[in-house]
Design a protein around this motif. Sequence first.
Motif, PDB file in Angstrom:
ATOM      1  N   VAL A 141       0.830  -1.208   0.000  1.00 31.55           N
ATOM      2  CA  VAL A 141       0.000   0.000   0.000  1.00 31.55           C
ATOM      3  C   VAL A 141       0.861   1.253   0.000  1.00 31.55           C
ATOM      4  O   VAL A 141       1.990   1.259   0.501  1.00 31.55           O
ATOM      5  N   GLU A 196      -1.117   7.759   2.275  1.00 27.10           N
ATOM      6  CA  GLU A 196      -1.492   9.099   1.845  1.00 27.10           C
ATOM      7  C   GLU A 196      -1.108  10.132   2.906  1.00 27.10           C
ATOM      8  O   GLU A 196      -0.757   9.792   4.040  1.00 27.10           O
ATOM      9  N   SER A 245      -4.229   7.695   5.589  1.00 24.00           N
ATOM     10  CA  SER A 245      -5.005   6.614   4.999  1.00 24.00           C
ATOM     11  C   SER A 245      -4.134   5.827   4.013  1.00 24.00           C
ATOM     12  O   SER A 245      -3.049   6.276   3.618  1.00 24.00           O
ATOM     13  N   LEU A 246      -4.615   4.671   3.617  1.00 30.91           N
ATOM     14  CA  LEU A 246      -3.847   3.759   2.789  1.00 30.91           C
ATOM     15  C   LEU A 246      -4.489   3.619   1.405  1.00 30.91           C
ATOM     16  O   LEU A 246      -5.670   3.876   1.229  1.00 30.91           O
ATOM     17  N   TRP A 247      -3.686   3.181   0.448  1.00 31.56           N
ATOM     18  CA  TRP A 247      -4.173   3.017  -0.921  1.00 31.56           C
ATOM     19  C   TRP A 247      -3.481   1.804  -1.535  1.00 31.56           C
ATOM     20  O   TRP A 247      -2.255   1.749  -1.605  1.00 31.56           O
ATOM     21  N   PHE A 282      -9.055  -0.445  -6.896  1.00 30.05           N
ATOM     22  CA  PHE A 282      -8.392   0.263  -5.811  1.00 30.05           C
ATOM     23  C   PHE A 282      -9.069  -0.104  -4.488  1.00 30.05           C
ATOM     24  O   PHE A 282     -10.254  -0.414  -4.444  1.00 30.05           O
ATOM     25  N   ARG A 335      -9.055   1.632  -0.465  1.00 29.33           N
ATOM     26  CA  ARG A 335      -8.588   2.796   0.301  1.00 29.33           C
ATOM     27  C   ARG A 335      -8.975   2.658   1.775  1.00 29.33           C
ATOM     28  O   ARG A 335      -9.926   3.312   2.242  1.00 29.33           O
ATOM     29  N   ARG A 339     -15.861  -1.968  -0.275  1.00 28.30           N
ATOM     30  CA  ARG A 339     -15.611  -0.632  -0.818  1.00 28.30           C
ATOM     31  C   ARG A 339     -14.447  -0.631  -1.807  1.00 28.30           C
ATOM     32  O   ARG A 339     -13.795   0.395  -2.013  1.00 28.30           O
ATOM     33  N   CYS A 394      -3.981   5.482 -14.699  1.00 27.24           N
ATOM     34  CA  CYS A 394      -3.974   4.658 -13.483  1.00 27.24           C
ATOM     35  C   CYS A 394      -2.821   3.657 -13.484  1.00 27.24           C
ATOM     36  O   CYS A 394      -2.543   3.019 -14.499  1.00 27.24           O
TER      37      CYS A 394
END
Length: 266
Positions: free
Chosen positions: A185, A188, A192-194, A211, A213, A229, A243
């Motif tokens: 990941v 951010e 938060s994570l992505w 993705f 998040r 989600r 992307c």
Amino acid sequence: MTTEPSATAAPEWKEWHERRTAAVAAPYGPLALTGTHWLADHPAGRLPGIPGGWREAGDEVVLTAAAGDGLTDGGRPVTGEVALGADTGAPGDSRIAAGGRRLVVLRREGLWAVRDFDPESAARRAFRAIEATEYDAGWTLPGRFRPYAEARSVRVENADGRERGLGLGGEIAFTVDGTEHTLQVAVEADGSLWAVFADTTSGHGSFRFRFLRPAAPAADGTVTVDFNRALLPPCAFADHFICPFPPPGNTLPFAVAAGERSVRTG
């Protein structure tokens, strides 16, 4: 961390899905993007379908336009030269407009581009819905974030066919059917994570990658990994986004039957 589903989880997911659909379908949402034009590919400064002349000038872009070009800067006609930096807000708030279109200045890895958002795009007119699996509490998983000692970057192919760096700050670990799995990941600015990930449904019932998040981990590293989600990337809505594809190790060996799957048009 408890795995007991909240009584409000399903209604909250439905509200989230409705907000997400509205954001995608908004006048300057991802469906409105009709072009990403890299200035390096157009040394003469003329971009396809975009008025004015555009050139790089170090840490800025210089736009040259005449009154007949119909460009405005903050609502005022552009006549002559104007220096522009990268737009950091929503596309609808970009400085430069051409009638109802918004021209967004973008910088990636030192290269400049101009994006053209048009509320009258064919993709926006054709959009009907985001196909998504109904909420399933079994796909809301307890996880743990494991930060790397040092941030790292890997080169991955992007949707436009070019290879770019993808920054990674750690991994999230979670268990499915008794087996631990991990996803690398990015972290951010807000903590938060992505994650960019694929699974066995990718290209077979869902878009080729998606993705995730997760919210910022707790102080002890615990984090909720909620595949309900899972998001379609912007390039699922318009071909002109860049992307990143999943980094090595981020293809899960099972079907994630949750989250957004595809775009429905008609």
